[in-house]
Design an enzyme around this catalytic site. Sequence first.
Site, PDB file in Angstrom:
ATOM      1  N   ALA A 163      32.250 -18.584   7.168  1.00 22.64           N
ATOM      2  CA  ALA A 163      31.019 -19.259   6.900  1.00 22.64           C
ATOM      3  C   ALA A 163      31.650 -20.192   5.633  1.00 22.64           C
ATOM      4  O   ALA A 163      31.708 -19.890   4.615  1.00 22.64           O
ATOM      5  CB  ALA A 163      30.032 -18.493   6.507  1.00 22.64           C
ATOM      6  N   GLY A 217      26.679 -18.703  -2.495  1.00 19.41           N
ATOM      7  CA  GLY A 217      27.401 -18.060  -1.426  1.00 19.41           C
ATOM      8  C   GLY A 217      26.753 -17.670  -0.170  1.00 19.41           C
ATOM      9  O   GLY A 217      25.356 -18.556   0.020  1.00 19.41           O
ATOM     10  N   ASN A 218      26.985 -16.902   0.730  1.00 17.94           N
ATOM     11  CA  ASN A 218      26.379 -16.660   2.024  1.00 17.94           C
ATOM     12  C   ASN A 218      26.825 -15.312   2.404  1.00 17.94           C
ATOM     13  O   ASN A 218      27.595 -14.474   1.735  1.00 17.94           O
ATOM     14  CB  ASN A 218      26.830 -17.618   3.075  1.00 17.94           C
ATOM     15  CG  ASN A 218      28.141 -17.589   3.504  1.00 17.94           C
ATOM     16  OD1 ASN A 218      28.589 -16.706   3.999  1.00 17.94           O
ATOM     17  ND2 ASN A 218      29.062 -18.770   3.078  1.00 17.94           N
ATOM     18  N   ARG A 219      26.239 -14.881   3.304  1.00 15.51           N
ATOM     19  CA  ARG A 219      26.208 -13.294   3.652  1.00 15.51           C
ATOM     20  C   ARG A 219      27.200 -12.974   4.700  1.00 15.51           C
ATOM     21  O   ARG A 219      27.386 -11.720   5.156  1.00 15.51           O
ATOM     22  CB  ARG A 219      24.862 -13.026   4.491  1.00 15.51           C
ATOM     23  CG  ARG A 219      23.496 -13.143   3.648  1.00 15.51           C
ATOM     24  CD  ARG A 219      22.473 -12.582   4.185  1.00 15.51           C
ATOM     25  NE  ARG A 219      21.252 -12.779   3.328  1.00 15.51           N
ATOM     26  CZ  ARG A 219      20.983 -12.011   2.276  1.00 15.51           C
ATOM     27  NH1 ARG A 219      21.567 -11.200   1.832  1.00 15.51           N
ATOM     28  NH2 ARG A 219      19.780 -12.464   1.827  1.00 15.51           N
ATOM     29  N   SER A 220      28.283 -13.679   4.959  1.00 18.50           N
ATOM     30  CA  SER A 220      29.250 -13.595   5.796  1.00 18.50           C
ATOM     31  C   SER A 220      30.259 -12.221   5.210  1.00 18.50           C
ATOM     32  O   SER A 220      30.576 -12.247   4.021  1.00 18.50           O
ATOM     33  CB  SER A 220      30.234 -14.771   5.955  1.00 18.50           C
ATOM     34  OG  SER A 220      31.354 -14.227   6.847  1.00 18.50           O
TER      35      SER A 220
END
Length: 225
Positions: free
Chosen positions: A96, A29-32
């Site tokens: 993102a 995943g990512n931090r968005s």
Amino acid sequence: GAPSGLAGRRVLISAGGTREPIDPVRFIGNRSSGRQGYALAATALARGAEVVLVSANVGLPDPAGADVRRVGSAQELREAVLAERAKADVIVMAAAVADFRPVSSAEGKIKKTGAGPAPIELVENPDILLEISGERARAGQVVVGFAAETDHVLEYGRAKLARKGCDLLVVNQVGGGRAFGTEDNQAMVLGADGSATEIPNGPKEDLADRVWDLVEPRLAPGHTD
Ligand code: C5P
């Protein structure tokens, strides 16, 4: 006469960050946080637009009046965007989207074997923004991309705008705690027409409003009903 600005326009916004499954319990995943995309939805609704919000893993309340479609992975986000794009006057890809995903998701939870970790093989996700921009956009449709860059913001932003073929690219400088997961955002908005508009640091709602200010004059003339 013709409606002004976003009133009565159909706006499609992607928000949040995709999760690419590794096994039933794990993902890349990512931090968005989804805050910028949700701010775009709220401000578009305030301007009288009809909003479809494709939301990837966002823990925020639905903006009142938005038609929210929940998705998990990049492939799901792509399906939702492609299904809705033809109706949209404006498409803003604020999500993102993971560039890569595991080739496959294991059916069961991956176990420690004692032999060390197994590598996770990745494949590239389709670039959704590229797929819907430029010649592939409907006539009169305005397509907006987002980009996060840590350095050479203008140079990389111009190159990305040209490569993707969108009408506007909102370039955030990230790193050092900026943008991702924070309340505030600052950006440079680059136009396919060569324009560059600096948006000072401030709440994501303010940035969203400045983006709509740049979208509105680029819209095709409205219908008159
Ligand atoms: O190439 P990059 O990921 O920096 O581009 C960011 C922009 O492209 C964002 O608008 C994002 O939503 C979109 N994107 C996409 N599909 C991908 C990767 C990014 O639509 N696979």
